[in-house]
Motif scaffolding. Structure first.
Motif, mmCIF file in Angstrom:
data_model
loop_
_atom_site.group_PDB
_atom_site.id
_atom_site.type_symbol
_atom_site.label_atom_id
_atom_site.label_comp_id
_atom_site.label_asym_id
_atom_site.label_seq_id
_atom_site.Cartn_x
_atom_site.Cartn_y
_atom_site.Cartn_z
ATOM 1 N N LEU A 85 25.922 47.518 46.899
ATOM 2 C CA LEU A 85 27.130 46.994 46.270
ATOM 3 C C LEU A 85 28.245 48.033 46.330
ATOM 4 C CD1 LEU A 85 28.349 44.632 44.620
ATOM 5 C CD2 LEU A 85 27.564 45.815 42.575
ATOM 6 N N GLU A 86 27.903 49.255 46.056
ATOM 7 C CA GLU A 86 28.900 50.334 46.076
ATOM 8 C C GLU A 86 29.427 50.544 47.498
ATOM 9 O OE1 GLU A 86 29.308 54.914 44.430
ATOM 10 O OE2 GLU A 86 27.345 54.119 44.926
ATOM 11 N N SER A 87 28.530 50.567 48.486
ATOM 12 C CA SER A 87 28.989 50.792 49.864
ATOM 13 C C SER A 87 29.795 49.599 50.376
ATOM 14 C CB SER A 87 27.812 51.078 50.791
ATOM 15 O OG SER A 87 26.978 49.949 50.895
ATOM 16 N N SER A 88 29.419 48.374 49.981
ATOM 17 C CA SER A 88 30.202 47.211 50.427
ATOM 18 C C SER A 88 31.563 47.184 49.737
ATOM 19 C CB SER A 88 29.446 45.913 50.181
ATOM 20 O OG SER A 88 29.357 45.655 48.801
ATOM 21 N N ALA A 89 31.616 47.626 48.485
ATOM 22 C CA ALA A 89 32.902 47.682 47.784
ATOM 23 C C ALA A 89 33.806 48.730 48.426
ATOM 24 C CB ALA A 89 32.691 47.997 46.316
ATOM 25 N N ALA A 90 33.212 49.856 48.822
ATOM 26 C CA ALA A 90 34.004 50.910 49.468
ATOM 27 C C ALA A 90 34.479 50.453 50.844
ATOM 28 C CB ALA A 90 33.178 52.179 49.594
ATOM 29 N N ALA A 91 33.641 49.713 51.564
ATOM 30 C CA ALA A 91 34.010 49.260 52.907
ATOM 31 C C ALA A 91 35.037 48.134 52.851
ATOM 32 C CB ALA A 91 32.773 48.784 53.658
ATOM 33 N N SER A 92 34.957 47.298 51.827
ATOM 34 C CA SER A 92 35.865 46.156 51.776
ATOM 35 C C SER A 92 37.199 46.474 51.125
ATOM 36 C CB SER A 92 35.202 44.997 51.021
ATOM 37 O OG SER A 92 35.059 45.342 49.660
ATOM 38 N N SER A 93 37.319 47.598 50.421
ATOM 39 C CA SER A 93 38.609 47.902 49.808
ATOM 40 C C SER A 93 39.544 48.449 50.881
ATOM 41 C CB SER A 93 38.450 48.916 48.666
ATOM 42 O OG SER A 93 38.002 50.139 49.167
ATOM 43 N N PRO A 94 40.646 47.755 51.081
ATOM 44 C CA PRO A 94 41.586 48.180 52.136
ATOM 45 C C PRO A 94 42.334 49.433 51.693
ATOM 46 C CG PRO A 94 42.486 46.329 50.916
ATOM 47 C CD PRO A 94 41.096 46.569 50.391
ATOM 48 N N PRO A 95 42.809 50.179 52.648
ATOM 49 C CA PRO A 95 43.614 51.344 52.282
ATOM 50 C C PRO A 95 44.885 50.874 51.586
ATOM 51 C CG PRO A 95 43.658 50.968 54.663
ATOM 52 C CD PRO A 95 42.686 50.003 54.078
ATOM 53 N N PRO A 96 45.462 51.716 50.765
ATOM 54 C CA PRO A 96 46.660 51.296 50.035
ATOM 55 C C PRO A 96 47.721 50.783 50.995
ATOM 56 C CG PRO A 96 46.001 53.522 49.402
ATOM 57 C CD PRO A 96 45.094 53.076 50.496
ATOM 58 N N ARG A 99 38.761 48.549 38.146
ATOM 59 C CA ARG A 99 38.052 47.354 37.663
ATOM 60 C C ARG A 99 36.701 47.207 38.359
ATOM 61 N NH1 ARG A 99 42.984 43.319 37.810
ATOM 62 N NH2 ARG A 99 43.954 43.909 35.840
ATOM 63 N N ALA A 100 36.688 47.439 39.668
ATOM 64 C CA ALA A 100 35.434 47.346 40.418
ATOM 65 C C ALA A 100 34.437 48.385 39.914
ATOM 66 C CB ALA A 100 35.688 47.519 41.909
ATOM 67 N N ASP A 101 34.934 49.601 39.660
ATOM 68 C CA ASP A 101 34.061 50.653 39.134
ATOM 69 C C ASP A 101 33.529 50.283 37.757
ATOM 70 O OD1 ASP A 101 35.868 53.522 40.536
ATOM 71 O OD2 ASP A 101 34.384 52.157 41.408
#
Length: 138
Positions: free
Chosen positions: A79-90, A114-116
């Motif tokens: 979940l953490e790695s998918s959240a990091a991969a899916s969050s686009p750069p600013p 919020r995700a954290d």
């Protein structure tokens, strides 16, 4: 004469029955004593058997708990790695859209926070469940 003979016969039978009754009572007392001794001997062995069963049961529960924790850790890592991969750069959006997003409370940092928080809430719930399970074992 006949009455005396009959009386003596009845008294003899009565005495024979009393003797037989006493012998049976002695035999019954011996059987009860042996039964009590056997029960005490089995009761002494029973806690050891119960302890062995509880130990095996505890080992199985421990293995199940270990497996569940490993699965939960793997799930949270994914979940953490998918959240990091899916969050686009600013995004480099125009200042007006950044101001509008800030007004709505949806800046990239807030979304990440919020995700954290969501991830931490899931982890806390999982840990509480595990802790409750462990407390029930004791």
């Amino acid at each position: 004469a006949r009455g005396c003979a009959r009386l003596q016969d009845l008294e003899g039978r009565c005495e024979a029955r009393r003797t037989r009754t006493r012998a049976l009572e002695v035999e019954l007392a011996g059987a009860r004593r042996r039964h009590d001794e056997e029960t005490d001997a089995l009761a002494g062995a029973e806690p050891l058997l119960d302890l062995g069963r509880r130990a095996r049961h505890g080992e199985l529960e421990h293995a199940q708990l270990e497996h569940s924790l490993a699965r939960e850790i793997l799930r949270l890592e994914r979940l953490e790695s998918s959240a990091a991969a899916s969050s686009p750069p600013p995004p480099s959006a125009p200042p007006s859209s950044v101001a509008a997003a800030a007004a709505l409370g949806t800046t990239p940092r807030r979304e990440e926070a919020r995700a954290d928080r969501h991830l931490l809430a899931e982890m806390n719930a999982s840990l509480r469940e595990t802790y409750g399970f462990l407390c029930q074992q004791h």
